[in-house]
Design a protein around this motif. Structure first.
Motif, short mmCIF file in Angstrom:
data_model
loop_
_atom_site.label_atom_id
_atom_site.label_comp_id
_atom_site.label_asym_id
_atom_site.label_seq_id
_atom_site.Cartn_x
_atom_site.Cartn_y
_atom_site.Cartn_z
N GLU A 24 0.81 -1.25 0.08
CA GLU A 24 -0.23 0.44 -0.10
C GLU A 24 0.86 1.15 -0.24
OE1 GLU A 24 -3.00 0.35 3.30
OE2 GLU A 24 -3.15 2.26 3.06
N SER A 25 2.07 1.15 0.77
CA SER A 25 2.97 2.67 1.30
C SER A 25 3.15 2.93 -0.52
CB SER A 25 3.53 1.96 1.95
OG SER A 25 3.75 1.70 3.06
N ARG A 27 2.01 2.13 -3.43
CA ARG A 27 1.77 2.24 -4.61
C ARG A 27 0.36 3.59 -4.05
NH1 ARG A 27 -1.78 -2.30 -3.73
NH2 ARG A 27 -1.10 -3.54 -6.01
N GLU A 28 1.39 4.73 -2.81
CA GLU A 28 0.62 6.04 -2.63
C GLU A 28 1.92 6.50 -2.96
OE1 GLU A 28 1.02 5.65 2.18
OE2 GLU A 28 -1.03 8.60 0.59
N PHE A 68 10.46 4.80 7.23
CA PHE A 68 9.50 4.09 6.81
C PHE A 68 9.31 2.19 8.22
CE2 PHE A 68 7.68 5.81 2.78
CZ PHE A 68 5.85 5.82 3.23
N LYS A 70 10.36 2.71 11.17
CA LYS A 70 10.11 3.30 12.36
C LYS A 70 8.42 3.34 12.90
CE LYS A 70 13.60 6.58 12.95
NZ LYS A 70 13.30 8.11 12.77
N VAL A 71 7.90 3.53 11.46
CA VAL A 71 6.39 3.06 11.65
C VAL A 71 6.55 1.59 11.59
CG1 VAL A 71 3.91 4.07 10.46
CG2 VAL A 71 6.28 5.28 10.34
N TYR A 72 6.29 0.95 10.79
CA TYR A 72 6.01 -0.38 10.40
C TYR A 72 8.03 -1.54 10.44
CZ TYR A 72 2.14 1.92 8.12
OH TYR A 72 1.05 2.25 7.01
N ALA A 343 -4.35 -0.13 10.25
CA ALA A 343 -4.77 1.12 8.95
C ALA A 343 -3.45 0.30 7.97
CB ALA A 343 -3.54 2.01 9.71
N HIS A 419 -10.05 -3.01 -4.90
CA HIS A 419 -9.73 -1.55 -5.27
C HIS A 419 -8.12 -0.87 -5.97
CE1 HIS A 419 -8.63 -1.00 -1.08
NE2 HIS A 419 -7.75 0.17 -1.47
N PRO B 52 5.66 8.33 5.96
CA PRO B 52 6.23 8.07 7.13
C PRO B 52 5.31 8.68 7.86
CG PRO B 52 7.64 7.87 5.81
CD PRO B 52 6.80 8.43 4.86
N HIS B 55 1.85 8.43 8.55
CA HIS B 55 1.37 7.22 8.66
C HIS B 55 1.18 6.29 10.18
CE1 HIS B 55 2.05 4.52 4.30
NE2 HIS B 55 1.00 5.89 4.52
N ARG B 56 1.87 7.87 10.57
CA ARG B 56 2.37 7.24 12.47
C ARG B 56 1.08 8.34 12.87
NH1 ARG B 56 6.80 10.39 13.05
NH2 ARG B 56 8.29 8.87 11.96
N GLU B 58 -2.08 8.39 11.41
CA GLU B 58 -3.01 7.86 11.29
C GLU B 58 -2.78 6.49 12.59
OE1 GLU B 58 -3.11 5.85 7.88
OE2 GLU B 58 -5.48 5.56 7.65
N GLN B 59 -1.64 5.79 12.54
CA GLN B 59 -1.81 4.63 13.33
C GLN B 59 -1.44 5.35 14.89
OE1 GLN B 59 2.61 3.09 13.93
NE2 GLN B 59 2.26 1.36 12.07
N TRP B 67 -9.00 5.66 0.29
CA TRP B 67 -8.84 5.67 -0.95
C TRP B 67 -10.04 6.20 -2.27
CZ3 TRP B 67 -4.04 4.89 -3.58
CH2 TRP B 67 -2.85 3.96 -2.77
N GLU B 75 -7.18 6.79 -8.58
CA GLU B 75 -7.42 6.81 -6.83
C GLU B 75 -6.54 7.53 -6.24
OE1 GLU B 75 -8.62 3.57 -5.34
OE2 GLU B 75 -10.43 3.74 -7.10
#
Lengths: 430, 115
Positions: A24-25, A27-28, A68, A70-72, A343, A419, B52, B55-56, B58-59, B67, B75
């Motif tokens: 997903e990251s 694609r973003e 990234f 650090k978050v995942y 998320a 999607h 990042p 995303h943080r 959001e976490q 989307w 999209e």
């Protein structure tokens, strides 16, 4: 001429090197890159200039990967677990195809009439009771070998060494074609779903007794129509185990060499090379299989030593086995339900957020299965015989369950990535 | 004008993103453009680094994502602020005002001393 889509595909391949990026990251980030390119084109840049400036602003650096991470922090390990778990049926499929090709060579030689007998340089007397040479009468020696069997044996050695050579060369390269192929399969949910379904079907076929009985049908058919007198002949069928006495050293040598190259490739790529991760996964799962089998035998051994009442064993072992399979199914269910939460729920890797749980449950299930098989095969009692008959007659139930679970995983992936496929399609069309 | 240091840019990124999203939902590329416009180009974010952070947030439950199709048919992942995010903005405002007030007080004192 500059092709924007090709350039973006190359950028995507480079982005795959950042192991903290999940689907997903990725694609973003690609969506952002395309926005930046569109904006630059609107200002008058050519597609090539726009791509260059967008990439300049959007550097795929190790710093970005660390942010990234650090978050995942779990994403790189999820990706490794995915490659490892998928690699096992893939390698098994490759080995089954290889085994099929030996019989094909033998069948072709029989059909073409190359059926001379060739004297062997070293006679061998296996003796009665040697399970590798069933049916050899007492005192008889193997003095000659049929040409189709020899051809099949030689082909087997060449094929195994050739495949091992190809994998070894790929492991020693930083971005081999095989590694890129694995990334290509994993980089799109539709391809991954097809792979999972194919492997699920193969798992069902490979584990069924029907497959093990019918794998050599080409050879048997060719033998029946060309030399029916050789069907069931000890002399013809002793050829392959005779050859194996000399070629097994080659096969036994291939494994450690590949293992060494795999560990080296893992070390050099710091675990980012999908081929190295996958092959190591195959080695590890094979080791677990052997270990579990040994535990199962040991469990049966203990039961025999302490002389548990037979009826207690007959009841306890199936209950234990059932409990293990329930655990396994619950673990898979947990993996699948994980995909709908959090998320990051749309990523393919999220489906394997607890791979260790499934591996442990799988090991427990195999341990129970091996214990019951050994116990029932060795008991000789009526109940044991019935149990053994059930396992041999209905042995397809377990692979059927695992195949259905694979199918459920595929459906789950299809639902949650729908999607995203839409995004892919529009990107391709755009 | 001096460009803010890397540390200051990093520290201010969270309140900036929350402030932008409090005006309505947005996506990564748009957020970066709006920060550039608002700061007159003084706040330079490396494009990838925003994600990042998003995303943080959001976490932590401060923003939500979904989307959606854009006007061009492509999209995009849109972000919008949550109730917890709105509360966080208020907390951030207090903190930054406190820092700003302290610095203003010190610097105005310095100015009066030097006169």
């Amino acid at each position: 001429m500059f092709d924007l889509e090709k350039a973006i595909a190359q950028w995507r391949e480079d982005a795959c090197q950042l192991d903290a990026l999940d689907a997903e990251s990725m694609r973003e980030l690609e969506s952002h890159l395309r926005d930046a390119i569109d904006a630059a084109i609107d200002l008058g840049d050519t597609a090539e200039q726009a791509f260059a400036s967008a990439c300049g602003e959007f550097a795929l650096t190790t710093e970005l990967n660390l942010e990234f991470l650090k978050v995942y922090p779990h994403v790189p390990w999820q990706r490794k677990a995915l490659w490892m778990l998928v690699s096992y049926p893939v390698v098994k499929l490759a080995l089954a195809l290889l085994g099929f090709s030996y019989d094909l060579v033998e069948g072709v030689f029989l059909m073409l009439g190359f059926t001379r007998w060739i004297d062997v340089p070293w006679e061998y007397t296996p003796g009665v009771g040697n399970f590798l040479f069933p049916g050899v009468p007492e005192g008889e020696s193997i003095r000659r070998i049929a040409c189709p069997v020899l051809a099949s044996g030689v082909f087997g050695v060449i094929a195994v060494v050739g495949v091992a050579w190809m994998v070894g060369v790929s492991l020693s390269r930083s971005r081999s074609r095989l590694s890129r192929w694995i990334l290509w399969v994993g980089g799109n949910s539709r391809r991954l779903i097809v792979t999972v379904v194919v492997l699920g079907i193969f798992s069902l076929v490979d584990n069924s007794l029907w497959f093990s009985r019918s794998i050599s049908w080409i050879k048997e058919y060719a033998l029946m129509i060309t030399h029916p007198e050789w069907v069931g002949s000890w002399e013809y069928y002793s050829g392959m185990p005779y050859l194996a006495r000399y070629t097994q050293w080659i096969f036994m040598g291939v494994g450690p060499v590949l293992l060494f190259l795999t560990v080296k490739a893992w070390w050099q790529s710091r675990g980012s090379d999908p081929l190295a991760v996958g092959v190591l996964g195959y080695f590890l799962l094979t080791l677990i299989h052997q270990f579990v089998w040994t535990i199962g035998l040991a469990a049966s051994g203990f039961a025999a030593i302490f002389q548990f009442p037979e009826s207690a064993q007959q009841i306890a072992v199936p209950i234990l086995q059932l409990a293990m399979f329930v655990t396994y199914i619950l673990a898979i269910g947990r993996l699948l339900s994980k995909a709908s939460r959090g998320a990051n729920s749309d990523s393919v890797c999220a489906n394997l957020s607890r791979p260790w749980l499934a591996v442990i449950a799988y090991c427990l299930a195999l341990a129970g299965l091996s214990a019951i098989v050994w116990r029932m095969a060795s008991s000789g009692s009526l109940k044991g015989a019935i149990g053994w008959m059930f396992l041999t007659q209905y042995g397809w139930i377990l692979p059927l369950i695992s195949s259905l679970l694979m199918l459920a995983l595929a459906i789950r992936l299809a639902r949650y990535d729908r999607h995203q496929q839409g995004v892919d399609d529009r990107f391709i069309e755009g | 004008m001096h460009k803010p240091s890397r540390e200051l840019v990093a520290a201010s990124s969270k309140p900036l993103v929350l402030a932008i999203l409090s005006t309505g939902e947005s996506y990564g590329y748009d957020i970066i453009q709006r920060v550039k416009e608002r700061s007159g180009g003084n706040l330079q974010w490396t494009d990838g680094m925003l994600y990042p952070l998003l995303h943080r947030l959001e976490q932590d439950g401060l923003i939500r994502s979904s989307w959606k199709k854009s006007d061009t048919g492509r999209e995009r992942k849109y972000y919008k602020i949550s109730k917890a995010g709105l509360k966080e903005i208020e907390a951030q405002k207090e903190s930054w005002r406190a820092v700003n007030g302290a610095l203003e007080g010190l610097w105005s004192g310095e100015a009066s001393c030097s006169i």
